[in-house]
Design a protein around this motif. Sequence first.
Motif, PDB file in Angstrom:
ATOM      1  N   ALA A  51       0.832  -1.197   0.000  1.00 15.03           N
ATOM      2  CA  ALA A  51       0.000   0.000   0.000  1.00 15.03           C
ATOM      3  C   ALA A  51       0.869   1.251   0.000  1.00 15.03           C
ATOM      4  CB  ALA A  51      -0.923   0.001   1.211  1.00 15.03           C
ATOM      5  N   PHE A  52       0.509   2.210  -0.846  1.00 14.97           N
ATOM      6  CA  PHE A  52       1.160   3.513  -0.902  1.00 14.97           C
ATOM      7  C   PHE A  52       0.089   4.590  -0.774  1.00 14.97           C
ATOM      8  CE2 PHE A  52       4.047   0.611  -2.931  1.00 14.97           C
ATOM      9  CZ  PHE A  52       5.315   1.084  -2.653  1.00 14.97           C
ATOM     10  N   LEU A  53       0.517   5.799  -0.449  1.00 18.15           N
ATOM     11  CA  LEU A  53      -0.406   6.928  -0.305  1.00 18.15           C
ATOM     12  C   LEU A  53      -1.529   6.607   0.670  1.00 18.15           C
ATOM     13  CD1 LEU A  53      -0.728   8.070  -4.049  1.00 18.15           C
ATOM     14  CD2 LEU A  53       0.866   8.919  -2.310  1.00 18.15           C
ATOM     15  N   GLY A  54      -1.172   5.989   1.763  1.00 20.62           N
ATOM     16  CA  GLY A  54      -2.164   5.662   2.773  1.00 20.62           C
ATOM     17  C   GLY A  54      -3.224   4.698   2.295  1.00 20.62           C
ATOM     18  N   GLY A  55      -2.865   3.850   1.340  1.00 15.98           N
ATOM     19  CA  GLY A  55      -3.801   2.864   0.820  1.00 15.98           C
ATOM     20  C   GLY A  55      -4.532   3.297  -0.443  1.00 15.98           C
ATOM     21  N   GLN A  56      -4.288   4.529  -0.902  1.00 11.89           N
ATOM     22  CA  GLN A  56      -4.940   4.995  -2.128  1.00 11.89           C
ATOM     23  C   GLN A  56      -4.382   4.295  -3.371  1.00 11.89           C
ATOM     24  OE1 GLN A  56      -5.364   9.399  -2.470  1.00 11.89           O
ATOM     25  NE2 GLN A  56      -4.341   9.431  -0.483  1.00 11.89           N
ATOM     26  N   LEU A  57      -3.201   3.724  -3.233  1.00 14.83           N
ATOM     27  CA  LEU A  57      -2.521   3.078  -4.348  1.00 14.83           C
ATOM     28  C   LEU A  57      -1.951   1.758  -3.850  1.00 14.83           C
ATOM     29  CD1 LEU A  57      -1.695   3.883  -7.343  1.00 14.83           C
ATOM     30  CD2 LEU A  57       0.491   4.623  -6.355  1.00 14.83           C
ATOM     31  N   ARG A  58      -2.280   0.668  -4.540  1.00 15.44           N
ATOM     32  CA  ARG A  58      -1.748  -0.636  -4.180  1.00 15.44           C
ATOM     33  C   ARG A  58      -0.933  -1.161  -5.359  1.00 15.44           C
ATOM     34  NH1 ARG A  58      -3.530  -2.282   0.604  1.00 15.44           N
ATOM     35  NH2 ARG A  58      -2.564  -4.327   0.271  1.00 15.44           N
ATOM     36  N   LEU A  59       0.323  -1.513  -5.064  1.00 16.78           N
ATOM     37  CA  LEU A  59       1.254  -1.862  -6.127  1.00 16.78           C
ATOM     38  C   LEU A  59       1.886  -3.229  -5.879  1.00 16.78           C
ATOM     39  CD1 LEU A  59       3.143   1.548  -6.453  1.00 16.78           C
ATOM     40  CD2 LEU A  59       1.180   0.760  -7.783  1.00 16.78           C
ATOM     41  N   LYS A  60       1.923  -4.024  -6.908  1.00 14.09           N
ATOM     42  CA  LYS A  60       2.640  -5.290  -6.854  1.00 14.09           C
ATOM     43  C   LYS A  60       4.081  -5.051  -7.288  1.00 14.09           C
ATOM     44  CE  LYS A  60      -1.379  -8.271  -7.560  1.00 14.09           C
ATOM     45  NZ  LYS A  60      -2.060  -9.243  -8.444  1.00 14.09           N
ATOM     46  N   GLN A  61       4.991  -5.697  -6.556  1.00 16.67           N
ATOM     47  CA  GLN A  61       6.400  -5.567  -6.894  1.00 16.67           C
ATOM     48  C   GLN A  61       7.143  -6.805  -6.449  1.00 16.67           C
ATOM     49  OE1 GLN A  61       8.426  -2.381  -4.753  1.00 16.67           O
ATOM     50  NE2 GLN A  61       6.879  -2.404  -3.147  1.00 16.67           N
ATOM     51  N   LYS A  62       8.341  -6.975  -6.989  1.00 15.63           N
ATOM     52  CA  LYS A  62       9.140  -8.142  -6.649  1.00 15.63           C
ATOM     53  C   LYS A  62       9.602  -8.039  -5.206  1.00 15.63           C
ATOM     54  CE  LYS A  62      11.891  -9.880  -9.706  1.00 15.63           C
ATOM     55  NZ  LYS A  62      12.982 -10.078 -10.692  1.00 15.63           N
ATOM     56  N   ARG A  63       9.623  -9.196  -4.529  1.00 20.41           N
ATOM     57  CA  ARG A  63      10.026  -9.228  -3.130  1.00 20.41           C
ATOM     58  C   ARG A  63      11.505  -8.895  -2.964  1.00 20.41           C
ATOM     59  NH1 ARG A  63       7.358 -11.584   0.938  1.00 20.41           N
ATOM     60  NH2 ARG A  63       6.041 -12.749  -0.535  1.00 20.41           N
ATOM     61  N   SER A  64      12.332  -9.307  -3.918  1.00 15.02           N
ATOM     62  CA  SER A  64      13.765  -9.071  -3.834  1.00 15.02           C
ATOM     63  C   SER A  64      14.187  -8.031  -4.861  1.00 15.02           C
ATOM     64  CB  SER A  64      14.526 -10.379  -4.081  1.00 15.02           C
ATOM     65  OG  SER A  64      14.215 -10.893  -5.361  1.00 15.02           O
ATOM     66  N   GLY A  65      15.403  -7.504  -4.704  1.00 17.58           N
ATOM     67  CA  GLY A  65      15.901  -6.484  -5.616  1.00 17.58           C
ATOM     68  C   GLY A  65      15.366  -5.114  -5.246  1.00 17.58           C
ATOM     69  N   HIS A  66      15.438  -4.199  -6.202  1.00 19.53           N
ATOM     70  CA  HIS A  66      14.984  -2.831  -5.946  1.00 19.53           C
ATOM     71  C   HIS A  66      13.480  -2.806  -5.721  1.00 19.53           C
ATOM     72  CE1 HIS A  66      14.712   1.501  -6.115  1.00 19.53           C
ATOM     73  NE2 HIS A  66      13.747   1.393  -7.010  1.00 19.53           N
ATOM     74  N   ARG A  67      13.057  -2.113  -4.664  1.00 16.30           N
ATOM     75  CA  ARG A  67      11.636  -1.999  -4.332  1.00 16.30           C
ATOM     76  C   ARG A  67      11.257  -0.525  -4.226  1.00 16.30           C
ATOM     77  NH1 ARG A  67       8.719  -6.052  -2.315  1.00 16.30           N
ATOM     78  NH2 ARG A  67       7.798  -4.806  -0.637  1.00 16.30           N
ATOM     79  N   ALA A  68      10.098  -0.192  -4.735  1.00 15.64           N
ATOM     80  CA  ALA A  68       9.624   1.187  -4.673  1.00 15.64           C
ATOM     81  C   ALA A  68       9.432   1.598  -3.222  1.00 15.64           C
ATOM     82  CB  ALA A  68       8.311   1.319  -5.440  1.00 15.64           C
ATOM     83  N   GLY A  69       9.746   2.833  -2.928  1.00 17.79           N
ATOM     84  CA  GLY A  69       9.632   3.322  -1.551  1.00 17.79           C
ATOM     85  C   GLY A  69       9.475   4.822  -1.511  1.00 17.79           C
ATOM     86  N   HIS A  70      10.094   5.441  -0.503  1.00 13.45           N
ATOM     87  CA  HIS A  70       9.909   6.860  -0.268  1.00 13.45           C
ATOM     88  C   HIS A  70      10.363   7.717  -1.440  1.00 13.45           C
ATOM     89  CE1 HIS A  70       9.882   6.459   4.438  1.00 13.45           C
ATOM     90  NE2 HIS A  70       8.901   5.815   3.841  1.00 13.45           N
TER      91      HIS A  70
END
Length: 255
Positions: A12-31
């Motif tokens: 969850a991003f933006l307080g749950g306004q956006l839900r994103l699937k991403q790979k568990r390992s490697g580069h992960r989206a964040g701040h």
Amino acid sequence: MTEAATDITEDAFLGGQLRLKQKRSGHRAGHDAILLAAATEASPGDRAVDFGAGIGAAGLALARRVSGLRLSLVEIDPELAELARGNAAENGIAADVIVLDVTADAQAFAAHGLVPDDADVVLMNPPFNDPARHRGSPDQMRRTAHVATEETLHAWVHAARRILRSNGVLTLIWRADGVAEVLAALSRGFGSLSILPVHGEAGRPAIRVLVRAVKGGRAPTRLLPGLMLHEEQRGPNKEVRDILEGRAVLPLAQP
């Protein structure tokens, strides 16, 4: 459950306004991605292009805030691009996902509909780790995603300059200790710079800079008060929490 399925998380991003699937390992989206989106000025109907979009976090966060964007997500890694495509669809956001090397020539860009002097907004989070101090992954794709060469920033800024219309806006995030590289890359064709240092905590050197630049801009450069991600031993401060949860934007988005 398959190994491929367990390698993917939904966050969850933006307080749950956006839900994103991403790979568990490697580069992960964040701040960084959310701060980049919160620093980007855009209006409904704008043509917005996210360079190095990864799973689409920054571009989709911007589109969640600004309705009616004509959004393109540009990503070199086909696997990440496919995740971005799915993330856009699952969040009900219209986006054109393009598998393309940002350093490709104008002809390659045009073949994907990214023609000169057309975009209103470009936002980008280029690979910025210094190869002299960062051991790159043995995997070529991961190394490309994280480690900058001497030409990386110049090439990405050149591509942005080519597709932006006159007075179009470029917003980028980079290492704070590389601010001289940013200024050099933007010295041709961009002006009206606004620079926001980002500090991990008060009293410590900045770790990132967010920069807004205008194609053909002539206004003086502005150095804004720094953003402190964390209060001393209290976690994220209220301003940062509001930004990360989608309730506020950064000053760069309000020139």
